[in-house]
Design a protein around this motif. Sequence first.
Motif, PDB file in Angstrom:
ATOM      1  N   THR A  53       1.366   1.512 -10.243  1.00 35.15           N
ATOM      2  CA  THR A  53       0.398   1.626  -9.146  1.00 35.15           C
ATOM      3  C   THR A  53      -1.012   1.507  -9.703  1.00 35.15           C
ATOM      4  O   THR A  53      -1.267   1.809 -10.879  1.00 35.15           O
ATOM      5  N   LYS A  82       0.848  -1.187   0.000  1.00 37.80           N
ATOM      6  CA  LYS A  82       0.000   0.000   0.000  1.00 37.80           C
ATOM      7  C   LYS A  82       0.881   1.233   0.000  1.00 37.80           C
ATOM      8  O   LYS A  82       1.889   1.284   0.707  1.00 37.80           O
ATOM      9  N   THR A  83       0.489   2.237  -0.798  1.00 41.67           N
ATOM     10  CA  THR A  83       1.268   3.476  -0.838  1.00 41.67           C
ATOM     11  C   THR A  83       0.838   4.443   0.263  1.00 41.67           C
ATOM     12  O   THR A  83       1.560   5.371   0.578  1.00 41.67           O
ATOM     13  N   GLU A 114      -4.422   2.849  -2.752  1.00 47.92           N
ATOM     14  CA  GLU A 114      -3.514   2.698  -3.887  1.00 47.92           C
ATOM     15  C   GLU A 114      -2.473   1.632  -3.550  1.00 47.92           C
ATOM     16  O   GLU A 114      -1.949   1.591  -2.433  1.00 47.92           O
ATOM     17  N   ASN A 147       1.150  -0.291  -4.831  1.00 46.78           N
ATOM     18  CA  ASN A 147       2.344  -0.243  -5.661  1.00 46.78           C
ATOM     19  C   ASN A 147       2.758  -1.679  -5.957  1.00 46.78           C
ATOM     20  O   ASN A 147       2.872  -2.506  -5.048  1.00 46.78           O
TER      21      ASN A 147
END
Length: 130
Positions: free
Chosen positions: A107, A39-40, A49, A51
């Motif tokens: 992403t 997770k970003t 979001e 990655n």
Amino acid sequence: MEKTLNLKCLISIFFLTFVIKGSCEDSCPLKSLNIVQTKTGKVIQGKPEWNVLVTNNCICSQSQIKLACKGFQSVQKIDPLILSKNGDNCLLSNGHILVDSDREAFTYAWNTPYPFIPISSITSPPCNRN
């Protein structure tokens, strides 16, 4: 004498080409493509979001890397030169080569991480055999 030497050189090069190609194909299973998702911390349209980092852990180059992506969705646009969907498969890096230890990242945003699985690639020299 010179013709014999040239013929021996040509045969040696031909033989080595097959040995190198064969060793790359045999030593690079699909599991040598490592896929890690994190997770970003960003939220896009209410969805987290993610990655995705794809690493070629093979000693040889890999190209035309295809991932299974049936049902894959994202509310975030993904650059089609990095990941393009065609039916149930996704092509990574527009089919370009990932050499040994090379990485490609992208992403996407969705509720849960999608389980990308490598389904095919073309393996070829150069092989880094340090």
